[in-house]
Design a protein around this motif. Structure first.
Motif, PDB file in Angstrom:
ATOM      1  N   GLY A 412     -12.388  -2.283   1.498  1.00 20.37           N
ATOM      2  CA  GLY A 412     -11.423  -2.028   0.753  1.00 20.37           C
ATOM      3  C   GLY A 412     -10.497  -0.988   0.708  1.00 20.37           C
ATOM      4  N   ARG A 413     -10.526  -0.365   1.784  1.00 24.09           N
ATOM      5  CA  ARG A 413      -9.852   0.924   2.273  1.00 24.09           C
ATOM      6  C   ARG A 413      -8.391   0.490   2.356  1.00 24.09           C
ATOM      7  NH1 ARG A 413     -12.599   3.399   7.163  1.00 24.09           N
ATOM      8  NH2 ARG A 413     -12.765   1.263   7.665  1.00 24.09           N
ATOM      9  N   VAL A 414      -7.484   0.892   1.499  1.00 26.87           N
ATOM     10  CA  VAL A 414      -5.894   0.194   1.500  1.00 26.87           C
ATOM     11  C   VAL A 414      -5.157   0.866   2.816  1.00 26.87           C
ATOM     12  CG1 VAL A 414      -3.795   0.087   0.324  1.00 26.87           C
ATOM     13  CG2 VAL A 414      -5.690  -0.033  -0.945  1.00 26.87           C
ATOM     14  N   TRP A 415      -5.344   1.827   3.318  1.00 26.91           N
ATOM     15  CA  TRP A 415      -4.718   2.551   4.389  1.00 26.91           C
ATOM     16  C   TRP A 415      -5.002   1.889   5.622  1.00 26.91           C
ATOM     17  CZ3 TRP A 415      -0.990   4.918   6.587  1.00 26.91           C
ATOM     18  CH2 TRP A 415      -1.133   5.535   7.818  1.00 26.91           C
ATOM     19  N   HIS A 416      -6.446   1.645   5.759  1.00 26.14           N
ATOM     20  CA  HIS A 416      -6.976   1.099   7.006  1.00 26.14           C
ATOM     21  C   HIS A 416      -6.764  -0.317   7.242  1.00 26.14           C
ATOM     22  CE1 HIS A 416      -9.132   4.901   6.489  1.00 26.14           C
ATOM     23  NE2 HIS A 416      -9.733   4.824   7.780  1.00 26.14           N
ATOM     24  N   THR A 417      -6.712  -0.974   5.924  1.00 28.39           N
ATOM     25  CA  THR A 417      -6.457  -2.658   6.160  1.00 28.39           C
ATOM     26  C   THR A 417      -5.042  -3.152   5.711  1.00 28.39           C
ATOM     27  OG1 THR A 417      -7.388  -2.742   4.070  1.00 28.39           O
ATOM     28  CG2 THR A 417      -9.015  -2.572   5.604  1.00 28.39           C
ATOM     29  N   ARG A 418      -4.331  -2.379   5.067  1.00 28.97           N
ATOM     30  CA  ARG A 418      -3.025  -2.841   4.618  1.00 28.97           C
ATOM     31  C   ARG A 418      -2.104  -2.090   5.270  1.00 28.97           C
ATOM     32  NH1 ARG A 418      -3.669  -6.282   0.203  1.00 28.97           N
ATOM     33  NH2 ARG A 418      -5.678  -7.199   0.282  1.00 28.97           N
TER      34      ARG A 418
END
Length: 488
Positions: A412-418
């Motif tokens: 769910g980590r936005v920085w890491h995954t998006r």
């Protein structure tokens, strides 16, 4: 013979064989920063941005760290020796993953051919200077191929330990040189902080060319994921090794290239680099500083380390390519026999022998034709590898973004995954444009030759992509999946 038997079905690669530190040494060997320091840094200064070259390496290091965010996030989802092939396959589908596999095999083979060719020339020149005996470059290259094949048969941890010793000696000598230069005050012109560490220096001359040479010097760290199936605590080990490797490589280039400027003096550093290039021995830029600040022993020791670093790089790429072939054999993409592992060492010995045969087949025409290995194997192979691997970085970033977009519950980590994967994809697209714009300079040839070499990369992708329909029916359940459950 018993020594050629495969391990029992399902045995696979040796588990818990190497630690995160062991992976770091394998990665540092593949990146081979000493070769980049002696070969690429003088070129980056002379035809690039002069005293701003150290900062070019910092910029590339920051871009690679951005790439690492999504890459590491994928490594926590997929533990698979197929690495980039598996990540792209998981995020964008197996058809695209096979295209990535084609590019990876071609790119790593190209850089291995470059290393072998460069080794032959440097080894021959060094041997002749020491003994007066001339040995053809190709004979020394064949000797290195044989030595690498021996280690390809052995336990992976033995190779990691040997590379650890070589890396410590190589890095130790270069760091010692840098520290002595600083302590002695270099050429007496100060530390060159304002001349080196400024935006004006970074943007002077042709910064795009400097960035291209920096990219060419720093790839190889992504091979960390290849060893996930053999690592202890793979989800953690690959992540730690990836980040640590990029930080160490960036710091190495920044420190050593800056202290060499101090050693030659900011007013004379670019001229010294140019003189080294004109002499046909770019390593003289480094060796000359070693002679001045460490003594007459330093150039001889450094020349040995350049040779051992090429052995280390050749072995690291051999191990990586063997594991790609092993994975593709296990997945049903290539003949299943490639997935055999030695019953005692658990090394992918059939894939290892196949890799050796393929590199010999590629180099044989150059040897038979009497071609200059530096202007052909080294320049061409390095150029092709840069295009292919930067393209793979971009494709892998897109795959990470798409995978987590489709599976938000996995992380769910936005920085890491998006954010980071998308930003990395854009950055790699820009880097690829930059590389292609300066590709003729990188390969040292005409625009026509550069175009032909660059087109081999999309051709390799097309072969893998197009093969999907033919082999789809025989793909095994291991294709591009997370094998962590089988490793615990």
């Amino acid at each position: 013979m018993a020594s050629h038997e495969a391990a029992p079905a399902g045995a696979g690669l040796k588990r818990d064989a190497i630690s995160a530190a062991g992976i770091v040494f394998l990665v540092l060997a593949a990146a081979s920063p000493l070769i980049g320091l002696t070969g690429a840094v003088p070129s980056a200064m002379v035809v690039g941005n002069g005293l701003g070259a150290p900062l070019a390496y910092v910029v590339v290091g920051l871009v690679l760290l951005l790439f690492c965010v999504g890459y590491v996030a994928m490594s926590r989802q997929v533990t698979n020796a197929g690495a980039l092939y598996a990540y792209v396959g998981r995020g964008l589908g197996l058809r695209t993953g096979l295209g990535a596999a084609g590019v990876a095999l071609w790119s790593y083979t190209a850089i291995q051919a470059a290393v072998y060719g460069f080794f032959g020339v440097v080894g021959s020149a060094t041997l002749e200077s020491w003994t007066g005996v001339h040995v053809p470059w190709w004979l020394l290259t064949l000797g290195l191929v044989a030595l690498v094949q021996v280690f390809g048969y052995l336990h992976i941890e033995l190779g990691a330990r040997l590379l650890a010793v070589l890396m410590i000696l190589e890095w130790g000598t270069m760091l010692l040189l840098g520290l002595v230069i600083l302590v002695k005050g270099g050429a007496g012109e100060g530390l060159g902080v304002s001349q080196v560490f400024s935006v004006d220096s970074l943007l002077s001359g042709a910064p795009g060319v400097a960035l291209v040479f920096a990219f060419a010097s720093m790839f190889g760290f992504e091979s960390s994921a290849i060893y996930g199936e053999e690592a202890r605590s793979p989800k953690k080990a690959v992540a730690r090794a990836t980040y640590l490797s990029v930080v160490l490589i960036t710091a190495f280039f920044l420190f050593t290239s800056w202290t060499l400027v101090v050693g030659h003096g900011p007013s004379g550093a670019v001229g010294a680099a140019g003189a080294a290039l004109e002499s046909g021995d770019p390593a003289a830029y480094v060796f000359g500083a070693g002679d001045t600040f460490l003594g007459a022993w330093a150039p001889h020791t450094m020349s040995v380390f350049v040779i051992t670093s090429m052995f280390a790089a050749a072995l690291a790429f051999h191990n990586g390519l063997s594991r790609y072939l092993y994975t593709l054999g296990r997945d049903g993409v290539l003949p299943h026999r490639l997935s055999a592992v030695h019953h005692r060492t658990r090394a992918p010995h059939v894939a290892s022998l196949t890799q050796t045969a393929s590199i010999l087949a590629i180099m044989a025409p150059f040897m038979l034709a009497g071609a200059d290995p530096v202007t052909t194997l080294f320049f061409w192979g390095s150029g092709v590898a840069v295009v292919g691997i930067v393209a793979l970085y971009g494709l892998s970033s897109v795959a990470a973004f798409w995978y987590f977009r489709a599976n938000p519950e996995r992380d769910g980590r936005v920085w890491h995954t998006r954010v980071a994967p998308l930003a990395s994809a854009v950055a790699m697209a820009g880097a690829l444009v930059l590389v292609l714009a300066n590709f003729d300079t990188l390969v040292g040839g005409t625009a026509g030759l550069a175009a032909i070499l660059a087109l081999t990369v999309p051709a390799a992708f097309a072969v893998g992509f197009g093969a999907y329909s033919a082999i789809r029916a025989r793909l095994t359940p291991t294709a591009a999946v997370d094998l962590a459950a089988e490793l615990t």
